[in-house]
Design a protein around this motif. Structure first.
Motif, PDB file in Angstrom:
ATOM      1  N   PRO A 292       1.238 -39.253 -10.664  1.00 44.24           N
ATOM      2  CA  PRO A 292      -0.198 -38.267 -11.079  1.00 44.24           C
ATOM      3  C   PRO A 292      -0.177 -39.172  -8.551  1.00 44.24           C
ATOM      4  CG  PRO A 292       0.223 -40.047 -12.887  1.00 44.24           C
ATOM      5  CD  PRO A 292       1.571 -39.754 -12.151  1.00 44.24           C
ATOM      6  N   SER A 293      -1.218 -38.004  -8.669  1.00 43.80           N
ATOM      7  CA  SER A 293      -1.512 -38.211  -6.773  1.00 43.80           C
ATOM      8  C   SER A 293      -2.908 -37.856  -6.555  1.00 43.80           C
ATOM      9  CB  SER A 293       0.063 -37.627  -6.018  1.00 43.80           C
ATOM     10  OG  SER A 293       1.354 -38.074  -6.300  1.00 43.80           O
ATOM     11  N   VAL A 294      -3.380 -37.801  -5.919  1.00 43.94           N
ATOM     12  CA  VAL A 294      -4.377 -37.175  -5.156  1.00 43.94           C
ATOM     13  C   VAL A 294      -4.201 -35.957  -4.533  1.00 43.94           C
ATOM     14  CG1 VAL A 294      -6.776 -37.140  -3.348  1.00 43.94           C
ATOM     15  CG2 VAL A 294      -5.442 -39.296  -5.719  1.00 43.94           C
ATOM     16  N   VAL A 295      -4.493 -34.736  -4.620  1.00 48.57           N
ATOM     17  CA  VAL A 295      -4.175 -34.550  -3.613  1.00 48.57           C
ATOM     18  C   VAL A 295      -5.636 -33.703  -3.264  1.00 48.57           C
ATOM     19  CG1 VAL A 295      -3.594 -31.429  -4.030  1.00 48.57           C
ATOM     20  CG2 VAL A 295      -2.576 -33.130  -6.032  1.00 48.57           C
ATOM     21  N   MET A 296      -5.083 -33.520  -1.647  1.00 49.87           N
ATOM     22  CA  MET A 296      -6.843 -33.129  -0.566  1.00 49.87           C
ATOM     23  C   MET A 296      -5.680 -31.714   0.077  1.00 49.87           C
ATOM     24  SD  MET A 296      -7.079 -36.692   0.470  1.00 49.87           S
ATOM     25  CE  MET A 296      -5.457 -37.907  -0.028  1.00 49.87           C
ATOM     26  N   PHE A 297      -6.794 -30.357  -0.026  1.00 45.91           N
ATOM     27  CA  PHE A 297      -6.732 -29.536   1.047  1.00 45.91           C
ATOM     28  C   PHE A 297      -7.536 -29.513   1.651  1.00 45.91           C
ATOM     29  CE2 PHE A 297      -5.521 -29.096  -4.105  1.00 45.91           C
ATOM     30  CZ  PHE A 297      -4.544 -28.103  -3.480  1.00 45.91           C
ATOM     31  N   THR A 298      -6.945 -29.310   2.908  1.00 43.12           N
ATOM     32  CA  THR A 298      -7.107 -28.752   5.029  1.00 43.12           C
ATOM     33  C   THR A 298      -7.115 -27.647   4.519  1.00 43.12           C
ATOM     34  OG1 THR A 298      -7.125 -31.196   5.432  1.00 43.12           O
ATOM     35  CG2 THR A 298      -7.483 -29.558   6.858  1.00 43.12           C
ATOM     36  N   PHE A 299      -8.101 -26.001   4.786  1.00 44.95           N
ATOM     37  CA  PHE A 299      -7.658 -24.839   5.176  1.00 44.95           C
ATOM     38  C   PHE A 299      -8.956 -24.700   5.891  1.00 44.95           C
ATOM     39  CE2 PHE A 299      -5.945 -23.564   0.236  1.00 44.95           C
ATOM     40  CZ  PHE A 299      -4.834 -23.884   1.224  1.00 44.95           C
ATOM     41  N   SER A 300      -8.554 -23.612   6.668  1.00 46.39           N
ATOM     42  CA  SER A 300      -9.358 -23.400   8.673  1.00 46.39           C
ATOM     43  C   SER A 300      -8.806 -22.507   8.295  1.00 46.39           C
ATOM     44  CB  SER A 300      -9.194 -24.357   9.493  1.00 46.39           C
ATOM     45  OG  SER A 300      -8.182 -24.984  10.261  1.00 46.39           O
ATOM     46  N   SER A 301      -8.885 -21.376   9.438  1.00 48.18           N
ATOM     47  CA  SER A 301      -7.979 -20.621  10.579  1.00 48.18           C
ATOM     48  C   SER A 301      -6.934 -20.489  10.912  1.00 48.18           C
ATOM     49  CB  SER A 301      -9.302 -19.678  11.878  1.00 48.18           C
ATOM     50  OG  SER A 301      -9.532 -20.575  12.694  1.00 48.18           O
ATOM     51  N   ASP A 302      -7.029 -22.282  11.508  1.00 48.55           N
ATOM     52  CA  ASP A 302      -5.663 -22.795  12.360  1.00 48.55           C
ATOM     53  C   ASP A 302      -4.874 -23.720  11.723  1.00 48.55           C
ATOM     54  OD1 ASP A 302      -6.148 -21.762  14.164  1.00 48.55           O
ATOM     55  OD2 ASP A 302      -7.939 -23.108  14.836  1.00 48.55           O
ATOM     56  N   VAL A 303      -5.479 -24.369  10.728  1.00 51.60           N
ATOM     57  CA  VAL A 303      -4.418 -24.933   9.322  1.00 51.60           C
ATOM     58  C   VAL A 303      -4.688 -24.856   7.763  1.00 51.60           C
ATOM     59  CG1 VAL A 303      -3.936 -27.877   8.994  1.00 51.60           C
ATOM     60  CG2 VAL A 303      -5.243 -27.117  11.465  1.00 51.60           C
ATOM     61  N   CYS A 304      -3.770 -25.087   7.620  1.00 47.30           N
ATOM     62  CA  CYS A 304      -3.423 -24.628   6.007  1.00 47.30           C
ATOM     63  C   CYS A 304      -2.756 -26.007   5.720  1.00 47.30           C
ATOM     64  CB  CYS A 304      -2.713 -23.011   5.926  1.00 47.30           C
ATOM     65  SG  CYS A 304      -2.818 -22.535   3.943  1.00 47.30           S
ATOM     66  N   ALA A 305      -2.816 -26.848   5.480  1.00 52.02           N
ATOM     67  CA  ALA A 305      -1.755 -28.320   4.553  1.00 52.02           C
ATOM     68  C   ALA A 305      -2.705 -28.742   3.917  1.00 52.02           C
ATOM     69  CB  ALA A 305      -2.222 -29.443   5.720  1.00 52.02           C
ATOM     70  N   VAL A 306      -1.583 -29.677   2.810  1.00 50.95           N
ATOM     71  CA  VAL A 306      -2.829 -30.408   1.808  1.00 50.95           C
ATOM     72  C   VAL A 306      -1.708 -31.635   1.602  1.00 50.95           C
ATOM     73  CG1 VAL A 306       0.228 -29.407   0.735  1.00 50.95           C
ATOM     74  CG2 VAL A 306      -1.982 -30.508  -0.775  1.00 50.95           C
ATOM     75  N   THR A 307      -2.616 -32.666   1.297  1.00 49.80           N
ATOM     76  CA  THR A 307      -1.758 -34.044   1.253  1.00 49.80           C
ATOM     77  C   THR A 307      -2.511 -35.062   0.144  1.00 49.80           C
ATOM     78  OG1 THR A 307      -2.615 -35.152   3.280  1.00 49.80           O
ATOM     79  CG2 THR A 307      -2.071 -36.650   1.968  1.00 49.80           C
ATOM     80  N   TYR A 308      -0.818 -35.663  -0.142  1.00 49.79           N
ATOM     81  CA  TYR A 308      -0.725 -36.071  -1.789  1.00 49.79           C
ATOM     82  C   TYR A 308      -0.665 -37.316  -1.583  1.00 49.79           C
ATOM     83  CZ  TYR A 308       1.459 -31.542  -2.296  1.00 49.79           C
ATOM     84  OH  TYR A 308       0.969 -30.166  -2.410  1.00 49.79           O
ATOM     85  N   GLN A 309      -1.580 -38.435  -1.989  1.00 46.58           N
ATOM     86  CA  GLN A 309      -1.249 -40.064  -2.152  1.00 46.58           C
ATOM     87  C   GLN A 309      -1.085 -40.695  -3.752  1.00 46.58           C
ATOM     88  OE1 GLN A 309      -4.298 -41.971   0.101  1.00 46.58           O
ATOM     89  NE2 GLN A 309      -4.337 -43.027  -1.583  1.00 46.58           N
ATOM     90  N   ASN A 310       0.128 -41.068  -3.320  1.00 42.33           N
ATOM     91  CA  ASN A 310       0.584 -41.060  -5.287  1.00 42.33           C
ATOM     92  C   ASN A 310      -0.496 -42.817  -4.743  1.00 42.33           C
ATOM     93  OD1 ASN A 310       2.223 -43.232  -6.586  1.00 42.33           O
ATOM     94  ND2 ASN A 310       3.847 -41.589  -6.902  1.00 42.33           N
ATOM     95  N   ILE A 311      -0.678 -41.801  -6.792  1.00 42.58           N
ATOM     96  CA  ILE A 311      -1.294 -43.471  -7.171  1.00 42.58           C
ATOM     97  C   ILE A 311      -0.969 -44.699  -7.686  1.00 42.58           C
ATOM     98  CG2 ILE A 311      -3.361 -43.805  -8.893  1.00 42.58           C
ATOM     99  CD1 ILE A 311      -3.989 -41.376  -9.486  1.00 42.58           C
ATOM    100  N   ALA A 312      -0.398 -44.835  -7.756  1.00 40.62           N
ATOM    101  CA  ALA A 312       0.913 -45.904  -7.676  1.00 40.62           C
ATOM    102  C   ALA A 312       0.915 -47.266  -6.565  1.00 40.62           C
ATOM    103  CB  ALA A 312       1.940 -45.323  -9.109  1.00 40.62           C
TER     104      ALA A 312
END
Length: 593
Positions: A292-312
């Motif tokens: 289980p991870s918090v998934v955080m999306f960042t999208f723009s004209s220059d960036v297409c990225a995702v950050t995962y933070q493991n909850i445990a």
């Protein structure tokens, strides 16, 4: 328990478990910085006890040994025979291990190398020296390699180093392909190790096709001896994780068992019916090691990225995603979770008009695929989901024409059948609205707040509506405590939790939207709202999507991820993420730790 490592329990001081000196590449000296200094010196004239360990003799002080270990403390107590003895025999212990742990009892440090680690662990377990066991584990993990992982696993089992087994399995998972290329790997690989490794939910840096190959090659390496293990090992293969081409080419000799044939057919159905994959549940459909991870999306004209933070563990990993060509829609789209997939609806297209597009994010492949379009284009709409349906409510149809921009506030409601990949219209809202929030419970849709098309409604609204799907009718429910728009609303245990958004504040000669820091919860059964712990005022706008896991909500604002603990009604302060985040959710994601 007596301890040679007493520590002042002060949470305000960072606790440092050990200091480390590298004597040689495989020889490390561990020092306990919290060790209580011993006044007595080893082998001085005040030694009052002799210990015979194997074929070696040691002199020591009863008081030092009693303070260092519960074993000696009990031995020298009034009701033990050894109390009056001048010589104690420990014939079954290694003299080398006892010598090294005796250094720790007197000086608070221990030196470890490959030749001594077994002896030290034996002595540390025998005398219940927990700190020494801990640094032995650290040493084994630091020294883990392709050459010694099996011997390390044997030590973990021999001395019950449970936590170490996980580190060994993680090592195997991330080095499996390289290990398999070694000469005689399949011949020497232990059955128990292979079985436990496949049963454990460990991240494997290889496709499931390789896991199947691992099983078959291991059996073939000693076919006559191992042929009876093939079926039990095949049961541990997660066939739905294989692609359709691989499933079609599975050798016929592996399909002679009906249960394996059924598992492969199920996997083919899973791969061919892509829209309905989110309805399939069970371990065999999960990526190995998915956490289980918090998934955080960042999208723009220059960036297409995702950050995962493991909850445990709190471990955070970021990666760039392949562009889907639909990034312009993301900011004003709405997202919802079904199964372990994320669905995105609407938003703006390249011409800055509202979109009908629907996409689904697969955390295993880290990609978005396009699904059936909605009936109406919309932005800033509410969304919620049941186990197999997605509902979109209201929003704005924004168009750009010759006369300029036009906004139509929508009252339409649509439902998406996940299994059929099809949208159909439901009964319209009583009044069109946008920037509202929605949640699903017991075959009813709840919609709260937002900005109404009716000029007589407050801006934003406190209004709450409930739509009964069976009766196809809308009913008003008790208003929220605070008027808000752009907020989140999430169902948990028959209650609706509302966080963030914007509320309206009257200023001198004008109306101003500001962040709403007040949070509230609605009890569906009693039709009552109650205020709960507020959001810190340093926390700017909480987006309308929040992540929920194990009765904890994850909220993002002002670059920081916070957690709200339901049972404690407490907001826990998080760490700075360091990037702009547009959407968040909680998904099971597999990645190396």
């Amino acid at each position: 328990m007596a301890s040679a490592n007493p520590v002042d329990d002060d949470d305000s001081v960072e606790f440092k478990r050990f200091e480390l000196i590298v004597i040689a590449p495989h020889k490390l000296k561990y020092i306990n910085p919290h060790f209580k200094k011993v006044n007595a010196k080893m082998y001085d004239y005040k030694c009052d006890i002799k210990l015979r360990v194997g074929n070696a003799n040691f002199k020591a002080h009863r008081e030092v040994l009693s303070q260092a270990s519960d074993y000696f403390s009990a031995m020298f107590s009034h009701d033990m025979l050894e109390k009056e003895q001048d010589v104690i025999e420990l014939l079954e212990m290694s003299p080398n291990g006892f010598s090294l742990i005796l250094d720790y009892f007197y000086h608070g440090h221990v030196t470890l190398d490959p030749e001594s680690i077994d002896d030290v662990l034996e002595a540390a377990r025998f005398f219940q020296a927990d700190w020494v066991v801990e640094v032995c584990c650290d040493y084994l993990i630091c020294q883990l390699s392709i050459d010694n992982y099996q011997s390390v696993l044997q030590l973990a089992d021999k001395y019950l180093l449970g936590d170490l087994r996980g580190d060994i399995f993680h090592f195997l998972g991330q080095n499996l392909i390289q290990l398999s290329e070694e000469e005689d790997f399949y011949v020497n690989f232990d059955l128990e190790l292979l079985t436990k490794f496949l049963k454990e939910d460990v991240y494997v840096d290889a496709e499931e096709e390789f896991v199947l190959e691992l099983v078959t090659k291991w059996v073939d390496a000693k076919k006559e001896e191992r042929k009876d293990y093939l079926l039990p090992l095949l049961r541990l293969v997660r066939f739905p994780l294989m692609d359709i081409e691989s499933l079609e080419t599975i050798p016929s000799q592996l399909l002679k068992w009906p249960e394996i044939q059924d598992a492969v057919e199920e996997a083919k159905y899973y791969n061919n019916n892509i829209p309905a994959q989110s309805l399939c549940k069970g371990e065999r459909f999960r990526s190995r090691g998915a956490m289980p991870s918090v998934v955080m999306f960042t999208f723009s004209s220059d960036v297409c990225a995702v950050t995962y933070q493991n909850i445990a563990s709190g471990t955070r990993v970021s990666e760039e995603l392949a562009s889907s060509g639909l990034e312009t829609e993301f900011d004003s789209s709405s997202i919802v979770k079904v199964g372990n997939f994320l669905y995105r609806t609407g938003g703006y297209d390249e011409s800055v008009c509202s979109s009908v597009h629907v996409c689904r994010y697969n955390p295993r492949y880290r990609n978005w695929i396009q699904l059936a379009d909605m009936n109406e284009p919309r932005v800033s709409h509410a969304i919620c989901a049941s186990e197999d349906r997605i509902f979109v409510i209201g929003g704005i149809d924004h168009t750009v024409g010759e006369l300029g921009d036009e906004d139509t506030i929508l009252s339409s409601v649509e439902v998406y059948d996940v299994r059929e990949n099809h949208w159909k219209l439901l009964t319209n809202l009583p009044t069109g609205s946008y920037n509202q929030a929605a949640a699903f419970d017991d075959n009813c849709i709840y919609v709260s707040g937002g900005i109404s098309a009716d000029p007589f409604d407050s801006v934003p609204m406190t209004t709450v509506w409930r739509y009964n799907i069976d009766q196809m009718s809308w009913q008003s429910r008790r208003d929220m405590l605070y008027n808000r728009q752009g907020h989140s609303m999430t169902e948990l245990d028959g209650k609706l939790y509302v966080f963030g958004g914007y509320t309206l504040v009257d200023g001198p000669g004008m109306h101003v939207f500001r962040d709403c820091y007040n949070c509230e919860v609605y009890d569906i059964e009693s039709n009552q709202w109650t205020e709960i712990c507020s959001i810190p005022e340093t926390f700017s706008h909480v987006m309308r999507t929040v992540g929920l896991w194990d009765r904890t909500f994850f909220l993002f604002g002002n670059g920081v991820l916070h957690a709200y603990h339901v049972d404690e009604d407490r907001m826990a302060y998080g760490d700075y993420v360091g990037m702009a985040v547009q959407k968040i959710a909680v998904l099971d994601v597999a990645y190396p730790l």
